[in-house]
Design an enzyme around this catalytic site. Structure first.
Site, PDB file in Angstrom:
ATOM      1  N   GLU A 162      -7.045  -0.713  27.603  1.00  9.55           N
ATOM      2  CA  GLU A 162      -7.689  -0.517  26.307  1.00  9.55           C
ATOM      3  C   GLU A 162      -7.231   0.826  25.756  1.00  9.55           C
ATOM      4  OE1 GLU A 162     -11.304  -0.774  28.300  1.00  9.55           O
ATOM      5  OE2 GLU A 162     -11.722  -2.861  27.764  1.00  9.55           O
ATOM      6  N   TYR A 170     -15.978   9.751  32.044  1.00  9.28           N
ATOM      7  CA  TYR A 170     -15.819   8.700  31.033  1.00  9.28           C
ATOM      8  C   TYR A 170     -16.833   8.884  29.908  1.00  9.28           C
ATOM      9  CZ  TYR A 170     -12.339   5.417  32.896  1.00  9.28           C
ATOM     10  OH  TYR A 170     -11.174   4.804  33.275  1.00  9.28           O
TER      11      TYR A 170
END
Length: 595
Positions: free
Chosen positions: A102, A221
């Protein structure tokens, strides 16, 4: 202070306690052409592995280091370049890619080099970045069906389902010092309610996290992709390439490197480095290569040369299967980890590889490539029903993964723009899929995923997509390719300081590390940007190039991103939103509140 530290501090000023400050050096002022070393034409570079990190490092050596291409050699164990960025196949066996990444707008290091690599299909002066951006601006990404359940029924994914305790746990993690998370797992921090929330379902399947894995990496993240949280439910925050990522990125990059004279050598497993190590210096003297026929080769290196190592391998020991054969679960021959293990024996600065590769049962999952044949294929019709998009229109189809939340395997499926492969017939739809829990027993086939053939996995998918009554037709018109990867999430294993080497470890004169098992300030793994950042840092550090490595996009310090994310985590309602609206009404800052 070493050359690397000079570059590091220029790009990431360090506070007294060692934490990098965020500095917005993303303006054009920092996009200068650095002056190369005076002796660069006589220096040589040896890059271990041909994954995306090595390929980008070679490009930085040529573009910014001005090293002659013929002085750069890439040593690859396999017969093709690209590493995990693979993609191949034909109409006889079907097409396969082991994965897809992604991507987003703020991949500062990756796009920095791709803006100068000639496009795959568009004519000069267009570049890979131009081609990628034009594709995405003309066909914006959106996933109208992020979650299904109850055998093919779409369900809303916009409400995150976090209770107050879960929201506070997220805030606590964001505020925690990274050292407080060392060797902790996600389930050590969050309770069962959180782990069963819509938010975590979206999170774990989007990034391939499992609850026994690293809390440290989850924290990174959260900081790194804070600005994407409002787009988690429909993946509108993401961008995807036109074709599979091997064709879209590896092919044009390799073509450009070869045009510059870069040498690619295959069937070359680098298993060790000869080094001279003293109290203050670590110098590579030779690269030791083992060929497929068992012969050995020693490549001499001077202290003015450059050796860049991709340590570890997420696709090592991949076992392949098909419609009739299960993909074997191989864990015995860790050739791709041999070099790192040998280096770790020489000095503690090279990290501890066994922290990541010693327990494959916790890092394995299986990927599937479905080849659906025929425009009226039942599975293609189902995808159109769920998404409203025609799978064979050449435009965005699923817009990212569709996750089956009540699957024991935790299966997901994505179909990007078609065709995904050159040579793919116009009436074929190729989808990529994976199962996060491959040891669980399937809900339909009654077997662990790792024991299943492609036909059995296809049947499980048909069950969960509400197509079991059409299975015989689907089976006869589908080709399945399987890949079991025991170490695919090895970099997510709980870790602490020193387990991963620095890009240029302390005292190293001519050695740098690249890829997913390297320590970089603030950045996270399992991204193309992570590999590109290590490449940029290694090349700029070893050549002492006077150009800033761009910092992580500072979204975590942007009040707009913080407010939008808070609203998302609170099921679409901004905590204290009414009070803020009253305070800011009619002021210059009124527009910062998320709509």
């Amino acid at each position: 202070m070493t050359n690397f530290q000079t570059v590091y501090q220029r790009s990431f000023p360090v506070s007294p306690d060692g934490d990098p400050y965020v500095q917005n050096d993303l303006g054009l002022y920092t996009h200068n052409h650095p002056v190369p070393p005076a002796d660069v034409a006589t220096r040589r570079a040896y890059l271990v592995g041909s994954g995306i990190g090595s390929l980008i490092a070679a490009a930085y050596l040529v573009r910014d280091g001005q090293m002659p291409g013929e002085n750069i050699t890439i040593l690859e164990e396999l017969a093709v370049p690209g590493g995990a960025f693979d993609g191949s196949g034909d109409t006889e066996k079907g097409f396969i890619a082991r994965g897809g990444r992604e991507m987003g707008q703020h991949f500062e290091c990756f796009w920095d080099i791709m803006k100068d690599i000639p496009a795959l299909e568009m004519p000069a002066p267009y570049t890979v970045l131009d081609e990628f951006r034009i594709t995405n601006e003309n066909d914006p990404n959106r996933n109208p069906c992020r979650i299904i359940n109850h055998q093919g029924h779409r369900r809303d994914a916009y409400r995150m389902g976090l209770n107050r305790k879960g929201q506070l746990a997220v805030l606590k993690l964001l505020f925690a010092r990274e050292s407080d998370t060392y060797y902790k797992s996600i389930e050590d921090w969050f309770d069962e309610d959180f782990l069963h929330s819509t938010f975590y379902t979206l999170w774990k399947t989007m990034f391939a996290f499992e609850q026994w894995q690293s809390l440290t990496e989850m924290k990174r993240y959260m900081h790194r992709f804070l600005q994407y949280m409002p787009g988690f439910s429909d993946l509108s925050c993401l961008r995807f390439s036109k074709y599979n990522q091997n064709d879209s990125f590896v092919v044009p990059l390799v073509r450009w490197l070869k045009d510059q004279g870069v040498v690619f050598r295959y069937d070359c497993l680098v298993h060790d480095l000869e080094m001279t190590i003293t109290a203050h210096r670590k110098v590579v003297d030779a690269v030791l290569v083992r060929h497929g026929d068992g012969t050995e080769e020693r490549i001499g290196v001077t202290d003015r040369d450059v050796v860049l190592v991709t340590n570890g391998s997420l696709t090592e020991c991949t076992g392949y299967g098909d419609m009739d054969q299960a993909a074997p679960y191989n864990t015995d021959e860790l050739a791709g980890w041999e070099l790192w293990r040998n280096l770790a024996k020489k000095s503690a600065v090279f990290g501890r590889p066994d922290v990541f590769c010693a327990d494959p049962d916790k890092t394995v999952w299986e990927s599937i490539s479905f080849n659906f044949i025929g425009a009226d294929h039942p599975f293609l019709r189902k995808i159109k029903e769920l998404t409203g998009n025609d799978p064979l229109s050449g435009r965005t189809v699923t817009g990212g993964i569709i996750t089956v939340e009540d699957s024991s395997w935790c299966i997901s499926l994505t179909m990007n723009r078609q065709p995904q492969f050159h040579g793919q017939p116009e009436d074929w739809g190729v989808a990529w899929a994976y199962g996060l829990y491959p040891f669980a027993v399937g809900d339909c086939v009654g077997k662990p995923m790792l024991e299943c053939t492609g036909e059995e996995i296809l049947k499980e998918y048909c069950y969960h997509f509400g197509l079991l009554d059409q299975f015989e037709e689907i089976r006869s018109r589908t080709k399945v390719r399987l890949a079991t990867m025991p170490y695919i999430t090895a970099f997510f294993m709980p870790r602490g300081k020193g387990d991963r080497p620095e890009v240029i470890p302390d005292g190293c004169v001519n050695l740098g590390f690249l890829g997913q098992f390297v320590e970089t300030p603030d950045d996270c793994v399992f991204t193309t940007e992570g590999s590109a950042r290590t490449a940029m840092m290694a090349v700029y550090g070893l050549l002492d190039l006077d150009r800033d490595v761009p910092p992580i996009w500072p979204a975590q310090y942007d009040i707009r991103a913080l407010l939008a994310s808070a609203k998302t985590l609170n099921n679409g309602t901004l905590p204290g939103g009414r009070l803020l609206a009253r305070l800011l009404k009619g002021s210059y800052y009124e527009d910062i509140l998320p709509s």
